[in-house]
Design an enzyme around this catalytic site. Sequence first.
Site, mmCIF file in Angstrom:
data_model
loop_
_atom_site.group_PDB
_atom_site.id
_atom_site.type_symbol
_atom_site.label_atom_id
_atom_site.label_comp_id
_atom_site.label_asym_id
_atom_site.label_seq_id
_atom_site.Cartn_x
_atom_site.Cartn_y
_atom_site.Cartn_z
ATOM 1 N N GLY A 81 17.321 106.941 15.566
ATOM 2 C CA GLY A 81 16.785 108.082 16.521
ATOM 3 C C GLY A 81 17.420 109.208 16.136
ATOM 4 N N ARG A 145 14.050 102.635 12.010
ATOM 5 C CA ARG A 145 15.072 101.510 12.601
ATOM 6 C C ARG A 145 15.062 100.514 11.797
ATOM 7 N NH1 ARG A 145 17.372 103.490 16.999
ATOM 8 N NH2 ARG A 145 16.252 104.953 18.301
ATOM 9 N N ASP A 176 25.277 100.843 14.826
ATOM 10 C CA ASP A 176 24.530 99.683 13.870
ATOM 11 C C ASP A 176 24.394 99.963 12.301
ATOM 12 O OD1 ASP A 176 24.513 97.868 15.896
ATOM 13 O OD2 ASP A 176 22.204 98.328 16.441
ATOM 14 N N LYS A 202 26.244 109.537 13.700
ATOM 15 C CA LYS A 202 25.025 109.986 14.273
ATOM 16 C C LYS A 202 24.692 109.387 15.614
ATOM 17 C CE LYS A 202 21.567 108.720 14.841
ATOM 18 N NZ LYS A 202 20.389 107.391 14.675
ATOM 19 N N THR A 203 24.472 110.143 16.799
ATOM 20 C CA THR A 203 23.652 109.552 17.897
ATOM 21 C C THR A 203 23.732 110.421 18.989
ATOM 22 O OG1 THR A 203 23.429 107.892 19.291
ATOM 23 C CG2 THR A 203 25.455 107.772 18.475
ATOM 24 N N ASP A 205 23.465 109.659 21.925
ATOM 25 C CA ASP A 205 24.029 108.830 23.097
ATOM 26 C C ASP A 205 25.671 109.204 23.068
ATOM 27 O OD1 ASP A 205 21.389 107.887 23.154
ATOM 28 O OD2 ASP A 205 21.849 105.758 22.909
HETATM 29 P P1 FBP Z 1 20.103 106.209 18.022
HETATM 30 O O1 FBP Z 1 21.079 105.245 19.009
HETATM 31 O O2 FBP Z 1 19.461 105.584 16.832
HETATM 32 O O3 FBP Z 1 20.887 107.439 17.935
HETATM 33 O O4 FBP Z 1 19.003 106.462 19.279
HETATM 34 C C1 FBP Z 1 19.355 106.517 20.402
HETATM 35 C C2 FBP Z 1 18.202 106.707 21.483
HETATM 36 O O5 FBP Z 1 17.710 108.358 21.287
HETATM 37 C C3 FBP Z 1 18.444 106.554 22.788
HETATM 38 O O6 FBP Z 1 18.876 107.512 23.521
HETATM 39 C C4 FBP Z 1 16.952 105.983 23.298
HETATM 40 O O7 FBP Z 1 17.014 104.979 24.118
HETATM 41 C C5 FBP Z 1 16.301 105.494 22.030
HETATM 42 O O8 FBP Z 1 16.990 106.306 21.025
HETATM 43 C C6 FBP Z 1 14.874 105.957 22.173
HETATM 44 O O9 FBP Z 1 14.512 105.373 20.707
HETATM 45 P P2 FBP Z 1 13.003 105.311 20.061
HETATM 46 O O10 FBP Z 1 13.107 106.533 19.295
HETATM 47 O O11 FBP Z 1 12.960 104.232 19.287
HETATM 48 O O12 FBP Z 1 12.147 105.618 21.093
#
Ligand code: FBP
Length: 552
Positions: A81, A145, A176, A202-203, A205
């Site tokens: 993400g 992803r 991951d 990165k994230t 979250d």
């Molecule tokens: P990452 O763990 O890859 O950083 O992504 C987190 C996130 O932003 C979450 O908060 C959310 O649930 C998810 O990605 C949404 O994913 P997508 O972009 O595939 O809709």
Amino acid sequence: MKLSPLQIARYQYNPKLPGMLRNGISEICVKNGGATESVADQEKIKALFPNTYGKNEIIFQKGQNTSEAKKQVVGVILSGGQAPGGHNVVCGLYDALKATNPENVLIGFKGGPSGLLDNDFIVFEDDYINQYRNTGGFDIIGSGRTKLETQEQFAVVVDNCKKHGVNALVIIGGDDSNTNAAVLAEYCAAHNTGIQVIGCPKTIDGDLKNEDIECSFGFDTATKTYSEIIGNIERDANSAKKYWHFVKVMGRSASHVALECALETQPNICLIGEEVAAKKMSLAQVADQIADSVAARAAKGWNFGVAIIPEGIVEFVPEFSVLIAEINELLAGEKADKFNALPTWADKYAFIEAGLTKESMAVFAILPENIQQQLFLERDPHGNVQVSLIESEKLFSALVKDNLAARKAAGAYNGKFSALHHFLGYEGRCAFPSNFDADYCYSLGYNAFMLIQYGYTGYLSKVSNLSKPAEEWVAGGMPITKMMNIERRHGADKPVIRKALVELEGAPFKFFEANRAQWAVETCYTYPGAIQYFGPAEVCDLTTRTLALEKA
Ligand code: FBP
């Protein structure tokens, strides 16, 4: 392309590096720390990573650069993400690489890990990279992803790297992706490919953190963006005095984003998934807790409020996660086709009723119909319910409404309850990075190149002491295996980076816990306002409340 005034101004911004990286490439040397071991399951992790396990932590310091002078061809991917600051990681990497030797080459593989498999790439040049400095987004090369985890995939990656003469890869991703970076580093070392692999944390979250990684990049900007909006909503609620706002915020599993936004805005309610799980709370108990606040405020004549709901909450409610497990089982394999072929919702309901245990059916029955249906909509690639698609903000407001109706019938409540719903997620993932994220990300990228230059592999670019001014930040690296343990994933034991959940004994949660009873009943809203990019440091260079409390 027409540029906004802020975009033009941000191009001029010079990200701040840690003091030890500011003297020029020729004056950066390595100081060795101690050997490392994994956070748990040491023998198993060591056996799985014989070439990359147990290496020394290192920090950089001022001194004679003793790294080997050779041409470097580095590949980079953005994985998962979006998170604000990703472009600056690439820019920092590029600048350090070019400052070391103008002949060095940086190749961006497009669309995330799949770019490495498909050999879809661009070679970075000044003109191209300069358009992305200090901007949000991952559009510089895109992200994806696709998981890089099999030996066959690694062989393709190595093959594609060899076509370009790539001798090092930088993987910018979450837990991951960095787990996979460690496995790829081990593969490359075991097969004598000469390819180094470095990760960057990165994230948005915020769940990639531990005693070494103080925070993942993007968390700062995303939570500030959400907090600005929540503060605005609070002010609207306090002005109109007629709505309860239920605001769901991203955070696929951990509740760090919700907690940080609560610390920034002091809402009436903020649910923390980890606490709900620890106290084994039922949906009804959670709804009752919110209804207590609604009723107490209504008694003062305040029929308004704000509740923050973390995206991953439902998985933390024990009875709900059992329900989800049963639904996954109910629809496993071909049973899903049978279910989807049923013509009406009534037929489907009967199928569900026949398949669930009595306990799970009782939970299912209290859900609003739209939420019930969401549980049977889209499945992830493993055939599981996509919990993040469940509109938990609507689920809880519906449960609270029922709870209040019961209180009203018993003469215990006489207020009005009108709910509005919001979901804050994508709004924050590509915001212009705050100065903190712009500086942190640039430093992570710059530092990643120094790790490459000094020959490290299987390391995470690490910049710490982040609650202090950038001058005092500490740059270095640590083996990714240090963060790993063995966990059960999809029926098999796997070495993975341990995900950081909200610690109920940690300072951020303790602060929230000590204040929330007052916030629930009084109106204590705080309005953080928009991220400031230019102006005094005490306004522009603020870290998150989480980091400040953790490091206090
Ligand atoms: P990452 O763990 O890859 O950083 O992504 C987190 C996130 O932003 C979450 O908060 C959310 O649930 C998810 O990605 C949404 O994913 P997508 O972009 O595939 O809709």
